[in-house]
Design a protein around this motif. Structure first.
Motif, PDB file in Angstrom:
ATOM      1  N   HIS A 555     -60.199  23.222  -9.592  1.00  0.00           N
ATOM      2  CA  HIS A 555     -59.141  22.985  -8.932  1.00  0.00           C
ATOM      3  C   HIS A 555     -57.819  23.564  -8.468  1.00  0.00           C
ATOM      4  O   HIS A 555     -57.353  23.919 -10.142  1.00  0.00           O
ATOM      5  CB  HIS A 555     -59.274  21.423  -9.055  1.00  0.00           C
ATOM      6  N   ASP A 556     -56.908  23.072  -7.983  1.00  0.00           N
ATOM      7  CA  ASP A 556     -56.039  22.529  -7.895  1.00  0.00           C
ATOM      8  C   ASP A 556     -55.406  22.231  -8.128  1.00  0.00           C
ATOM      9  O   ASP A 556     -55.136  20.996  -6.551  1.00  0.00           O
ATOM     10  CB  ASP A 556     -55.459  24.249  -6.122  1.00  0.00           C
ATOM     11  N   VAL A 557     -54.634  21.974  -9.125  1.00  0.00           N
ATOM     12  CA  VAL A 557     -53.726  20.225  -8.935  1.00  0.00           C
ATOM     13  C   VAL A 557     -52.392  20.080  -9.037  1.00  0.00           C
ATOM     14  O   VAL A 557     -52.032  20.065  -9.742  1.00  0.00           O
ATOM     15  CB  VAL A 557     -54.185  19.438 -10.627  1.00  0.00           C
ATOM     16  N   GLY A 558     -51.766  22.031  -8.714  1.00  0.00           N
ATOM     17  CA  GLY A 558     -50.559  22.351  -8.324  1.00  0.00           C
ATOM     18  C   GLY A 558     -49.919  22.117  -9.697  1.00  0.00           C
ATOM     19  O   GLY A 558     -48.277  22.066  -9.041  1.00  0.00           O
ATOM     20  N   THR A 559     -50.782  23.221 -10.951  1.00  0.00           N
ATOM     21  CA  THR A 559     -49.715  23.094 -12.150  1.00  0.00           C
ATOM     22  C   THR A 559     -50.034  24.912 -11.900  1.00  0.00           C
ATOM     23  O   THR A 559     -49.069  25.691 -12.120  1.00  0.00           O
ATOM     24  CB  THR A 559     -50.703  23.289 -13.120  1.00  0.00           C
ATOM     25  N   GLY A 560     -50.740  26.128 -10.801  1.00  0.00           N
ATOM     26  CA  GLY A 560     -50.946  26.781 -10.883  1.00  0.00           C
ATOM     27  C   GLY A 560     -49.097  28.132 -10.630  1.00  0.00           C
ATOM     28  O   GLY A 560     -49.450  29.073 -10.819  1.00  0.00           O
ATOM     29  N   LYS A 561     -48.202  27.560  -9.357  1.00  0.00           N
ATOM     30  CA  LYS A 561     -47.499  28.028  -9.421  1.00  0.00           C
ATOM     31  C   LYS A 561     -45.903  28.044 -10.055  1.00  0.00           C
ATOM     32  O   LYS A 561     -45.331  28.289 -10.193  1.00  0.00           O
ATOM     33  CB  LYS A 561     -46.507  27.725  -7.752  1.00  0.00           C
ATOM     34  N   ASP A 562     -46.014  26.695 -11.265  1.00  0.00           N
ATOM     35  CA  ASP A 562     -45.250  26.163 -12.483  1.00  0.00           C
ATOM     36  C   ASP A 562     -45.084  27.431 -13.590  1.00  0.00           C
ATOM     37  O   ASP A 562     -43.959  27.320 -14.177  1.00  0.00           O
ATOM     38  CB  ASP A 562     -45.847  25.204 -13.984  1.00  0.00           C
ATOM     39  N   ASP A 563     -45.750  28.725 -13.357  1.00  0.00           N
ATOM     40  CA  ASP A 563     -45.679  30.253 -14.244  1.00  0.00           C
ATOM     41  C   ASP A 563     -45.838  30.737 -12.998  1.00  0.00           C
ATOM     42  O   ASP A 563     -46.230  31.608 -12.920  1.00  0.00           O
ATOM     43  CB  ASP A 563     -46.809  30.199 -15.280  1.00  0.00           C
ATOM     44  N   PRO A 564     -44.717  31.406 -13.404  1.00  0.00           N
ATOM     45  CA  PRO A 564     -44.318  33.088 -12.407  1.00  0.00           C
ATOM     46  C   PRO A 564     -45.063  34.194 -12.847  1.00  0.00           C
ATOM     47  O   PRO A 564     -45.083  35.290 -12.640  1.00  0.00           O
ATOM     48  CB  PRO A 564     -42.970  33.493 -12.613  1.00  0.00           C
ATOM     49  N   THR A 565     -45.870  34.317 -14.387  1.00  0.00           N
ATOM     50  CA  THR A 565     -46.239  34.952 -15.043  1.00  0.00           C
ATOM     51  C   THR A 565     -47.911  34.829 -14.422  1.00  0.00           C
ATOM     52  O   THR A 565     -48.730  35.789 -14.305  1.00  0.00           O
ATOM     53  CB  THR A 565     -46.353  35.349 -16.797  1.00  0.00           C
ATOM     54  N   ASP A 597     -46.416  12.531 -19.143  1.00  0.00           N
ATOM     55  CA  ASP A 597     -45.875  14.004 -18.319  1.00  0.00           C
ATOM     56  C   ASP A 597     -46.827  14.592 -17.622  1.00  0.00           C
ATOM     57  O   ASP A 597     -46.344  14.755 -16.360  1.00  0.00           O
ATOM     58  CB  ASP A 597     -45.255  15.092 -18.946  1.00  0.00           C
ATOM     59  N   VAL A 598     -48.272  14.634 -18.188  1.00  0.00           N
ATOM     60  CA  VAL A 598     -49.757  15.020 -17.493  1.00  0.00           C
ATOM     61  C   VAL A 598     -49.166  13.831 -16.116  1.00  0.00           C
ATOM     62  O   VAL A 598     -49.427  14.780 -14.753  1.00  0.00           O
ATOM     63  CB  VAL A 598     -50.638  14.683 -17.951  1.00  0.00           C
ATOM     64  N   LEU A 599     -49.016  13.188 -15.607  1.00  0.00           N
ATOM     65  CA  LEU A 599     -49.124  11.876 -15.399  1.00  0.00           C
ATOM     66  C   LEU A 599     -48.099  11.988 -14.594  1.00  0.00           C
ATOM     67  O   LEU A 599     -48.172  10.947 -13.047  1.00  0.00           O
ATOM     68  CB  LEU A 599     -49.927   9.851 -15.417  1.00  0.00           C
ATOM     69  N   THR A 600     -46.651  12.223 -14.198  1.00  0.00           N
ATOM     70  CA  THR A 600     -46.078  11.645 -14.068  1.00  0.00           C
ATOM     71  C   THR A 600     -45.065  13.597 -13.799  1.00  0.00           C
ATOM     72  O   THR A 600     -44.560  14.405 -12.765  1.00  0.00           O
ATOM     73  CB  THR A 600     -44.095  11.210 -15.004  1.00  0.00           C
ATOM     74  N   THR A 601     -43.996  13.841 -14.664  1.00  0.00           N
ATOM     75  CA  THR A 601     -42.624  14.939 -14.171  1.00  0.00           C
ATOM     76  C   THR A 601     -44.093  16.082 -13.933  1.00  0.00           C
ATOM     77  O   THR A 601     -43.680  16.989 -13.437  1.00  0.00           O
ATOM     78  CB  THR A 601     -42.282  15.413 -15.617  1.00  0.00           C
ATOM     79  N   CYS A 602     -44.885  16.224 -14.459  1.00  0.00           N
ATOM     80  CA  CYS A 602     -46.853  17.611 -14.309  1.00  0.00           C
ATOM     81  C   CYS A 602     -47.019  17.383 -13.085  1.00  0.00           C
ATOM     82  O   CYS A 602     -47.589  17.953 -12.632  1.00  0.00           O
ATOM     83  CB  CYS A 602     -46.800  18.223 -15.227  1.00  0.00           C
ATOM     84  N   ASN A 603     -46.900  15.976 -11.957  1.00  0.00           N
ATOM     85  CA  ASN A 603     -47.867  15.986 -11.011  1.00  0.00           C
ATOM     86  C   ASN A 603     -47.030  15.329  -9.421  1.00  0.00           C
ATOM     87  O   ASN A 603     -47.356  13.911  -9.019  1.00  0.00           O
ATOM     88  CB  ASN A 603     -48.377  14.498 -11.688  1.00  0.00           C
ATOM     89  N   LYS A 604     -45.753  16.519  -9.705  1.00  0.00           N
ATOM     90  CA  LYS A 604     -44.742  15.561  -8.623  1.00  0.00           C
ATOM     91  C   LYS A 604     -45.319  15.232  -7.409  1.00  0.00           C
ATOM     92  O   LYS A 604     -45.421  14.872  -6.060  1.00  0.00           O
ATOM     93  CB  LYS A 604     -43.636  16.613  -8.485  1.00  0.00           C
TER      94      LYS A 604
END
Length: 659
Positions: A555-565, A597-604
């Motif tokens: 699943h793509d939950v929007g976290t993949g682009k948080d890390d430039p590496t 944070d999982v539910l809020t700041t990391c789930n914009k």
């Protein structure tokens, strides 16, 4: 009282009368102190899997994998009793002069009192979650227990056998030691190796010694009997290096307990000594604990990953501190505890994967006897798998720096986020692994046997457990999914049996097994609601839709682009939520520090459940439900459960299937 006569043989010289008076005063002062010191019995003052009775005649040993404690007669060198105490005993301490001893039972949240003379349980005391280390005072009136989660110390009245005080100390605490004057406790954090001092009169943390940001996995602390020094065995995890000789290092941390923080820098109050170079080119791995001789002159440090130890001379010098005595001493398999006899003549080593205690001459570690303290548990496959998991020797590695357990201590996470070649990756815990394949955040492995690629790769650089070639790994292609390794190596299969056999314990955030608090019940309704949608991916008894059928559920939950590496994302496997209350930080890159944070700041973007519309109280309820998992035991068998694991029903099937 027997007369003590001292004769000094000195050259005949004329001494000044004042000097003679001074010498007589020194002798008069030191002699009683020396006599007092020699009569002190050191028992139960620092946590360990073993403890020696104050008279030196008995040894009690906790056997975590067997759920028993063993009482040993040190004079006859034989086992007197083996007593079943519960699931995963982690600490033992004599109560006063005995024969009572106290045992922490980690998975059952109990302190068990054992009559070692009769070999029976006297009482079971319910305590807070995850009791680990235990120490007691000399008169046997009180004991103190560390609770890894939630970071408390329990104070126990031993006469009434009840908890009289709980002291919040730090995060994930394990090691504990009592100061010689019994006024303070010294407690270590497992994941950071921070040392805390607790004043027992006020019940408050009054000082802390922080080390390097890379300090990790500290289970133990021991206090010098005369000098204001604490000695901590720990590792250092360099998360930005993925190499067998550059990632993880054995260290000995020494803290100056007298230095007031206002007037000393942290580097002056705490020193870290690299032990991988302590023996020249002979590398040691995974320091587990240390012991100090009763006279305070020697330090004994054991290394569970390379099956050896160092003897060091303790130097009264705040710069040098210790010097090596002789070369490293070879021990048995996976040494996890060391104690000295009260007279300092003998040392006792618990070799966990030999299920035996060895008795040594303390001066040079000459082995005098080996005593089997329990039978190997579970199955031969499980035992062999655990040996492989814990060793930093060939064929697992060639460089001796790292073992599987260095990052996955007894199935737990190391609490680190590693800078892997594919991107940031948080170390996952291994509980429930048998039911949650595929493996890794990117689902690039479908069987534990695929870790042969890790064994042969940069991280471990071992010759491997499989005889013969494998498909060559190219870049980030999931070659492991094409290479089927199960059934081709008995050692690889045994390693899989061990890794797939970690089970969950119930969350401490529930009122009773199978029940939820009112807040968690409200959170459960939100979790399973169509509007929030958490259960669309976190489904089933293990709260994950992981499956071995291809295509995998990624699943793509929007976290993949948080890390430039990141090199593999943006889709990831769904992790289980069982036990999530104790596995911060969260997400594959560890950027969510809390469940909120999982539910809020990391789930914009709302890809990880629709939560933007929830009120603060509703978010609190949802977090409370997550912290309550598991509130009931998940099933032992699911459609996604793998074959290679230990169960009481199938403990011999793997080896038979391969014959």
């Amino acid at each position: 009282m027997r007369e003590v006569r001292i004769e000094c043989f000195l050259p005949t010289v004329r001494l000044d009368e004042k000097l003679m008076i001074f010498i007589r005063h020194i002798v008069a002062y030191c002699l009683p102190a020396c006599m007092l010191f020699s009569s002190i019995a050191f028992a139960g003052s620092s946590n360990s899997l073993m403890d020696v009775s104050p008279d030196g005649k008995r040894l009690i040993v906790a056997n975590p994998d067997n759920g028993t404690v063993t009482v040993v007669d040190t004079e006859a060198r034989k086992v007197l009793h083996e007593v079943k105490v519960g699931d995963k005993p982690e600490g033992v301490a004599w109560i006063g002069a005995g024969p009572l001893a106290a045992v922490t039972v980690y998975h059952e949240d109990q302190v068990v009192f054992v009559d070692t003379k009769e070999g029976r349980i006297v009482e079971k005391l319910p305590v807070a979650d995850e009791p680990y280390g235990i120490v007691s005072n000399k008169d046997g009136s009180k004991a103190w227990v560390t609770h890894e989660y939630p970071g408390l110390v329990s104070e126990i009245d031993l006469k009434e056998q009840r908890v009289i005080r709980q002291i919040p100390v730090g995060s994930f605490i394990r090691g504990i030691a009592l100061s010689p004057d019994e006024s303070r406790l010294y407690v270590t954090e497992f994941y950071s190796a921070v040392l805390h001092a607790v004043d027992l009169k006020s019940g408050k943390v009054v000082d802390s010694w922080k080390g390097h940001s890379t300090d990790n996995l500290c289970r133990h602390v021991v206090i010098h009997p005369r000098r204001p020094k604490a000695y901590l065995s720990n590792i250092r995890s360099k998360i930005d290096v993925i190499d067998s000789s550059g990632s993880i290092f054995p260290h000995l941390s020494i803290c100056d307990l007298d230095s007031p923080p206002k007037y000393s820098s942290n580097s002056e109050r705490r020193k870290s000594m690299a032990m991988d170079t302590y023996n020249g080119v002979y590398v040691v791995t995974n320091p587990w604990e240390s012991a100090i001789s009763p006279d305070g002159t020697r330090l004994y440090t054991i290394y569970a990953g390379t099956n050896d130890m160092n003897i060091s001379r303790i130097i009264d010098d705040d710069y040098q501190e210790i010097s090596r005595v002789g070369s490293a001493v070879r021990l048995g398999k996976n040494p996890r505890a060391i104690r000295l006899s009260p007279d300092g003549k003998f040392s006792y080593v618990y070799n966990a994967m030999d299920f035996a205690v060895t008795i040594h001459q303390a001066s040079d570690m000459e082995r005098l006897a080996s005593i089997k303290v329990c039978d190997p548990p579970k199955s031969p496959e499980w035992v062999r798998g655990k040996i492989l998991f814990n060793t930093a020797l060939p064929p697992l590695t060639s460089r001796r720096w790292i073992a599987c357990v260095s990052c996955h201590p007894d199935g737990h996470s190391d609490g680190r986020v590693w800078h892997n070649p594919e991107g940031l990756r948080k170390t996952p815990a291994m509980f429930g692994l048998a039911h949650t394949h595929p493996l890794h955040w990117s689902a690039d492995r479908d069987e534990v046997q695929d870790f042969e690629y890790t064994i042969r790769g940069r991280l471990m650089q071992g010759p491997g457990l499989l005889k013969g070639p494998m498909k060559t790994k190219v870049g980030f292609e999931p070659t492991e999914l094409d290479e089927h390794l199960a059934g081709r190596s008995q050692d690889l299969d045994d390693l899989a049996v061990y890794c797939n056999s970690f089970d969950f314990t119930l969350s401490p955030h529930i009122p009773a097994p199978g029940k939820l608090s009112a807040e968690a019940e409200r959170g459960k309704r939100l979790f399973f609601s169509q509007e929030v949608g958490c259960a669309r991916c976190h489904s089933g008894p293990y709260y994950t839709d992981s499956r071995l059928e291809k295509p995998f559920n990624l699943h793509d939950v929007g976290t993949g682009k948080d890390d430039p590496t990141e090199k593999i994302g943006p889709t990831y496997d769904t992790p289980t939520l069982l036990g999530v209350y104790r596995t911060a930080p969260y997400l594959h890159h560890g950027k969510a520090k809390t469940l909120r944070d999982v539910l809020t700041t990391c789930n914009k973007e709302g890809k990880h459940g629709k939560t933007s519309h929830l009120k603060p109280g509703e978010l609190d309820d949802l977090v409370e439900f997550l912290k309550s998992l598991p509130y009931e035991q998940p099933p032992d068998q699911t459609p996604n459960t793998v074959k290679y694991r230990f169960t009481t029903k199938t403990q011999r099937t793997q080896r038979k299937d391969n014959d």
